[in-house]
Write a protein that holds these residues in place. Sequence first.
Motif, PDB file in Angstrom:
ATOM      1  N   ALA A 243       0.839  -1.193   0.000  1.00 17.19           N
ATOM      2  CA  ALA A 243       0.000   0.000   0.000  1.00 17.19           C
ATOM      3  C   ALA A 243       0.877   1.246   0.000  1.00 17.19           C
ATOM      4  O   ALA A 243       1.995   1.236   0.525  1.00 17.19           O
ATOM      5  N   ASP A 244       0.361   2.316  -0.598  1.00 17.23           N
ATOM      6  CA  ASP A 244       1.062   3.601  -0.589  1.00 17.23           C
ATOM      7  C   ASP A 244       0.765   4.383   0.685  1.00 17.23           C
ATOM      8  O   ASP A 244       1.605   5.155   1.152  1.00 17.23           O
ATOM      9  N   LEU A 245      -0.452   4.201   1.220  1.00 16.76           N
ATOM     10  CA  LEU A 245      -0.861   4.857   2.453  1.00 16.76           C
ATOM     11  C   LEU A 245      -1.638   3.856   3.292  1.00 16.76           C
ATOM     12  O   LEU A 245      -2.151   2.851   2.771  1.00 16.76           O
ATOM     13  N   SER A 246      -1.763   4.149   4.587  1.00 20.42           N
ATOM     14  CA  SER A 246      -2.487   3.237   5.469  1.00 20.42           C
ATOM     15  C   SER A 246      -3.198   4.039   6.552  1.00 20.42           C
ATOM     16  O   SER A 246      -2.592   4.906   7.184  1.00 20.42           O
ATOM     17  N   PHE A 247      -4.488   3.758   6.725  1.00 18.38           N
ATOM     18  CA  PHE A 247      -5.227   4.303   7.857  1.00 18.38           C
ATOM     19  C   PHE A 247      -4.943   3.396   9.051  1.00 18.38           C
ATOM     20  O   PHE A 247      -5.308   2.214   9.042  1.00 18.38           O
ATOM     21  N   VAL A 248      -4.280   3.949  10.069  1.00 15.39           N
ATOM     22  CA  VAL A 248      -3.791   3.143  11.186  1.00 15.39           C
ATOM     23  C   VAL A 248      -4.471   3.585  12.470  1.00 15.39           C
ATOM     24  O   VAL A 248      -5.030   4.684  12.569  1.00 15.39           O
ATOM     25  N   ARG A 249      -4.395   2.712  13.452  1.00 17.07           N
ATOM     26  CA  ARG A 249      -4.904   3.038  14.790  1.00 17.07           C
ATOM     27  C   ARG A 249      -3.692   3.316  15.683  1.00 17.07           C
ATOM     28  O   ARG A 249      -2.826   2.452  15.847  1.00 17.07           O
ATOM     29  N   LEU A 250      -3.635   4.506  16.221  1.00 14.57           N
ATOM     30  CA  LEU A 250      -2.502   4.901  17.056  1.00 14.57           C
ATOM     31  C   LEU A 250      -2.541   4.194  18.408  1.00 14.57           C
ATOM     32  O   LEU A 250      -3.614   3.807  18.868  1.00 14.57           O
ATOM     33  N   PRO A 251      -1.371   4.011  19.042  1.00 12.54           N
ATOM     34  CA  PRO A 251      -0.048   4.499  18.628  1.00 12.54           C
ATOM     35  C   PRO A 251       0.651   3.552  17.658  1.00 12.54           C
ATOM     36  O   PRO A 251       0.372   2.350  17.648  1.00 12.54           O
ATOM     37  N   VAL A 252       1.567   4.122  16.853  1.00 12.78           N
ATOM     38  CA  VAL A 252       2.399   3.337  15.949  1.00 12.78           C
ATOM     39  C   VAL A 252       3.824   3.872  16.001  1.00 12.78           C
ATOM     40  O   VAL A 252       4.064   5.004  16.430  1.00 12.78           O
ATOM     41  N   GLU A 253       4.760   3.069  15.550  1.00 17.08           N
ATOM     42  CA  GLU A 253       6.145   3.509  15.431  1.00 17.08           C
ATOM     43  C   GLU A 253       6.245   4.444  14.225  1.00 17.08           C
ATOM     44  O   GLU A 253       5.911   4.063  13.097  1.00 17.08           O
ATOM     45  N   ARG A 254       6.713   5.676  14.426  1.00 11.68           N
ATOM     46  CA  ARG A 254       6.667   6.698  13.383  1.00 11.68           C
ATOM     47  C   ARG A 254       7.983   6.875  12.633  1.00 11.68           C
ATOM     48  O   ARG A 254       8.080   7.757  11.777  1.00 11.68           O
ATOM     49  N   GLU A 255       8.967   6.066  12.914  1.00 14.87           N
ATOM     50  CA  GLU A 255      10.257   6.198  12.247  1.00 14.87           C
ATOM     51  C   GLU A 255      10.090   6.026  10.731  1.00 14.87           C
ATOM     52  O   GLU A 255       9.609   5.004  10.250  1.00 14.87           O
ATOM     53  N   GLY A 256      10.495   7.054   9.977  1.00 20.46           N
ATOM     54  CA  GLY A 256      10.427   7.001   8.521  1.00 20.46           C
ATOM     55  C   GLY A 256       9.046   7.235   7.949  1.00 20.46           C
ATOM     56  O   GLY A 256       8.860   7.121   6.736  1.00 20.46           O
ATOM     57  N   LEU A 257       8.080   7.563   8.812  1.00 18.53           N
ATOM     58  CA  LEU A 257       6.704   7.751   8.350  1.00 18.53           C
ATOM     59  C   LEU A 257       6.244   9.186   8.568  1.00 18.53           C
ATOM     60  O   LEU A 257       6.690   9.870   9.491  1.00 18.53           O
TER      61      LEU A 257
END
Length: 249
Positions: free
Chosen positions: A70-84
């Motif tokens: 996928a090019d984008l993703s609707f995510v549920r926080l929290p997530v690891e944000r490194e490089g995003l």
Amino acid sequence: MPADNESPQNASPSEPVEPEAPRVLRFAYVAGVTPGKWIRRWEERVLDIPLESFMSDDGAQLSVLTDGTADLSFVRLPVEREGLSVIPLYEEQPVVVAPKGHEISVFEEVALADLAEETFLDVAELGGAEMAMQVVASGAGVVILPMSVARHFNVKDTVARRLTGAPTTEIALAWPSDSTDEIIEEFIGIVRGRTAASSRQPSAQQEKPKKEPKPDRRGPAVKKPKVAQRYAPNPDKGRGKGSRKKGKR
């Protein structure tokens, strides 16, 4: 010796260059997200780039970006944000899910403090929200889920009620920071509610071709002749105030 018109033995014929595959924008979303309105707006505004979507579970909400699914993703926080790049969108209302017939069914909402005696099940350990709700239906305990997730799976023999005093969850849009381009920006703008005419939308910033002026078919302008004055000048003009009284001539 080879003739002048013969090509060298190590020369290879030119290989045809395959045309570049057409661009397709793909995005993933976790359970509870309803992307229908964004898909409709995209299809109305962007006619030359197809949009594809699919649902991913919470454990794969970031891996779909790292593996290129996928090019984008609707995510549920929290997530690891490194490089995003991550844009928070909205908070979700929590609910408590209990077996059908549980005493919470007589209330419209329940406070977390009133559930101190309940057995809370771990959703992740049970393999996800749907499986956890199946376990709840058996009477083993209760779980806390986002309301949108409970409604999405809608497992039989369970009841869900709004929960107060519990932490909320948040939905965000994430994509690799180094992949940002005009197509990604266009989708972000749609998700954030920008109109098609917004100056921040890449599609609205594209310079429109200028229309050539229409030829003037009226011919050269003709100067109108001066019209002779038909009325005598006002005799009172320039006189002092009250030189003539109203009604007296």
